[in-house]
Design a protein around this motif. Sequence first.
Motif, PDB file in Angstrom:
ATOM      1  N   ILE A 160      48.348  25.832  39.935  1.00  0.00           N
ATOM      2  CA  ILE A 160      48.077  27.234  39.632  1.00  0.00           C
ATOM      3  C   ILE A 160      49.040  28.133  40.403  1.00  0.00           C
ATOM      4  CG2 ILE A 160      46.329  29.058  39.890  1.00  0.00           C
ATOM      5  CD1 ILE A 160      44.284  26.638  39.671  1.00  0.00           C
ATOM      6  N   ASN A 161      49.510  29.163  39.745  1.00  0.00           N
ATOM      7  CA  ASN A 161      50.305  30.178  40.415  1.00  0.00           C
ATOM      8  C   ASN A 161      49.336  31.076  41.174  1.00  0.00           C
ATOM      9  OD1 ASN A 161      51.790  32.462  41.162  1.00  0.00           O
ATOM     10  ND2 ASN A 161      53.136  32.266  39.385  1.00  0.00           N
ATOM     11  N   PRO A 162      49.376  31.067  42.516  1.00  0.00           N
ATOM     12  CA  PRO A 162      48.400  31.846  43.278  1.00  0.00           C
ATOM     13  C   PRO A 162      48.695  33.345  43.297  1.00  0.00           C
ATOM     14  CG  PRO A 162      49.922  30.797  44.790  1.00  0.00           C
ATOM     15  CD  PRO A 162      50.265  30.301  43.402  1.00  0.00           C
ATOM     16  N   GLY A 163      49.876  33.735  42.853  1.00  0.00           N
ATOM     17  CA  GLY A 163      50.220  35.147  42.857  1.00  0.00           C
ATOM     18  C   GLY A 163      50.631  35.669  44.226  1.00  0.00           C
ATOM     19  N   ILE A 164      50.651  34.794  45.216  1.00  0.00           N
ATOM     20  CA  ILE A 164      51.107  35.137  46.564  1.00  0.00           C
ATOM     21  C   ILE A 164      51.986  33.987  47.055  1.00  0.00           C
ATOM     22  CG2 ILE A 164      49.056  36.552  47.093  1.00  0.00           C
ATOM     23  CD1 ILE A 164      48.041  34.201  48.850  1.00  0.00           C
ATOM     24  N   LYS A 167      53.523  28.540  36.099  1.00  0.00           N
ATOM     25  CA  LYS A 167      52.192  27.924  36.000  1.00  0.00           C
ATOM     26  C   LYS A 167      51.156  29.011  35.714  1.00  0.00           C
ATOM     27  CE  LYS A 167      53.567  23.759  36.908  1.00  0.00           C
ATOM     28  NZ  LYS A 167      53.569  22.740  35.885  1.00  0.00           N
ATOM     29  N   PRO A 168      50.005  28.629  35.146  1.00  0.00           N
ATOM     30  CA  PRO A 168      48.979  29.637  34.843  1.00  0.00           C
ATOM     31  C   PRO A 168      48.353  30.211  36.109  1.00  0.00           C
ATOM     32  CG  PRO A 168      48.143  27.428  34.439  1.00  0.00           C
ATOM     33  CD  PRO A 168      49.601  27.282  34.768  1.00  0.00           C
ATOM     34  N   PHE A 169      47.875  31.428  35.977  1.00  0.00           N
ATOM     35  CA  PHE A 169      47.102  32.054  37.052  1.00  0.00           C
ATOM     36  C   PHE A 169      45.665  31.550  36.957  1.00  0.00           C
ATOM     37  CE2 PHE A 169      50.674  34.931  36.449  1.00  0.00           C
ATOM     38  CZ  PHE A 169      51.093  35.115  37.760  1.00  0.00           C
ATOM     39  N   ILE A 170      44.908  31.704  38.040  1.00  0.00           N
ATOM     40  CA  ILE A 170      43.543  31.174  38.116  1.00  0.00           C
ATOM     41  C   ILE A 170      42.654  31.697  36.984  1.00  0.00           C
ATOM     42  CG2 ILE A 170      42.695  32.934  39.733  1.00  0.00           C
ATOM     43  CD1 ILE A 170      41.747  29.181  39.802  1.00  0.00           C
ATOM     44  N   GLU A 171      42.855  32.946  36.586  1.00  0.00           N
ATOM     45  CA  GLU A 171      42.028  33.526  35.514  1.00  0.00           C
ATOM     46  C   GLU A 171      42.167  32.765  34.203  1.00  0.00           C
ATOM     47  OE1 GLU A 171      43.075  36.448  38.591  1.00  0.00           O
ATOM     48  OE2 GLU A 171      44.334  35.199  37.302  1.00  0.00           O
ATOM     49  N   GLU A 172      43.324  32.140  34.003  1.00  0.00           N
ATOM     50  CA  GLU A 172      43.558  31.358  32.788  1.00  0.00           C
ATOM     51  C   GLU A 172      42.924  29.972  32.863  1.00  0.00           C
ATOM     52  OE1 GLU A 172      47.842  31.638  31.520  1.00  0.00           O
ATOM     53  OE2 GLU A 172      47.937  32.819  33.378  1.00  0.00           O
ATOM     54  N   ALA A 197      37.329  33.215  43.696  1.00  0.00           N
ATOM     55  CA  ALA A 197      38.198  33.265  42.519  1.00  0.00           C
ATOM     56  C   ALA A 197      37.445  33.813  41.309  1.00  0.00           C
ATOM     57  CB  ALA A 197      38.753  31.872  42.215  1.00  0.00           C
ATOM     58  N   LEU A 198      36.213  33.371  41.123  1.00  0.00           N
ATOM     59  CA  LEU A 198      35.403  33.883  40.013  1.00  0.00           C
ATOM     60  C   LEU A 198      35.138  35.374  40.178  1.00  0.00           C
ATOM     61  CD1 LEU A 198      32.952  30.877  39.719  1.00  0.00           C
ATOM     62  CD2 LEU A 198      34.514  31.653  37.920  1.00  0.00           C
ATOM     63  N   GLY A 199      34.846  35.797  41.392  1.00  0.00           N
ATOM     64  CA  GLY A 199      34.617  37.215  41.651  1.00  0.00           C
ATOM     65  C   GLY A 199      35.846  38.052  41.375  1.00  0.00           C
ATOM     66  N   ARG A 200      37.001  37.594  41.836  1.00  0.00           N
ATOM     67  CA  ARG A 200      38.250  38.334  41.576  1.00  0.00           C
ATOM     68  C   ARG A 200      38.546  38.423  40.085  1.00  0.00           C
ATOM     69  NH1 ARG A 200      40.248  34.926  45.919  1.00  0.00           N
ATOM     70  NH2 ARG A 200      40.250  36.142  47.829  1.00  0.00           N
ATOM     71  N   ALA A 201      38.169  37.381  39.334  1.00  0.00           N
ATOM     72  CA  ALA A 201      38.390  37.351  37.886  1.00  0.00           C
ATOM     73  C   ALA A 201      37.271  38.061  37.134  1.00  0.00           C
ATOM     74  CB  ALA A 201      38.506  35.907  37.409  1.00  0.00           C
ATOM     75  N   GLU A 202      36.322  38.619  37.880  1.00  0.00           N
ATOM     76  CA  GLU A 202      35.158  39.310  37.305  1.00  0.00           C
ATOM     77  C   GLU A 202      34.390  38.411  36.340  1.00  0.00           C
ATOM     78  OE1 GLU A 202      36.497  43.100  35.799  1.00  0.00           O
ATOM     79  OE2 GLU A 202      37.077  43.784  37.801  1.00  0.00           O
ATOM     80  N   MET A 203      34.220  37.156  36.763  1.00  0.00           N
ATOM     81  CA  MET A 203      33.463  36.175  35.993  1.00  0.00           C
ATOM     82  C   MET A 203      32.197  35.832  36.772  1.00  0.00           C
ATOM     83  SD  MET A 203      36.627  33.713  34.858  1.00  0.00           S
ATOM     84  CE  MET A 203      35.738  32.774  33.631  1.00  0.00           C
TER      85      MET A 203
END
Length: 187
Positions: free
Chosen positions: A55-59, A79-84, A113-119
């Motif tokens: 996963i691409n962590p974005g940082i 690579k996909p981001f965690i939201e994907e 991760a779920l919270g950041r993705a608003e899931m």
Amino acid sequence: MKMIYKLDFLKSETPDFTVFDLETTGLSNRRDRIVEIGAVRYSGGIITDSMNEVINPGIPIPPSASSIHGIYDRDVIGKPFIEEVLPRFLNLIAGSVLVAHNASFDVGFMRKALGRAEMDVPEIPVLDTIALAKAAWPGRRSYSLQNLAVFLAINVRKAHSAEDDSRVCLELLKKGLEVYRKGSVNE
């Protein structure tokens, strides 16, 4: 995701298990991010599904973290981001008992991760194989996954790889359940 503290349900049930492991950019689920998810669904004595995703962590990934899991910034480009990735992970774990070694670490990162993705965080039971190992083999000096793998003669292909650590954790779960179901476990 709620931790299971009593193992007695394992005597009468054979639930589906999803064993998972994460690799991260560091140890703080507030500041750090997931860089790899490995998961194995185990049902009726067989592996029925699995996933492994870098996963691409974005940082940026700190060199200290890369030296442990072997994932570098160059490896996450494109690579996909965690939201994907989260929808597939949630689909994989649905209706199972989630299993991890030192589960509070992995579950903490997953909740963030779920919270950041608003899931929504699923209401799913979580079993920590450290608790199972301590009950099955009390008095060990170390309950790290790698030390237990050596003790139980579980082949480790690549330590600190989410994919292999999930597989090793599944083998630990199976051996722990065998001891538990024979009735020789101290709870």
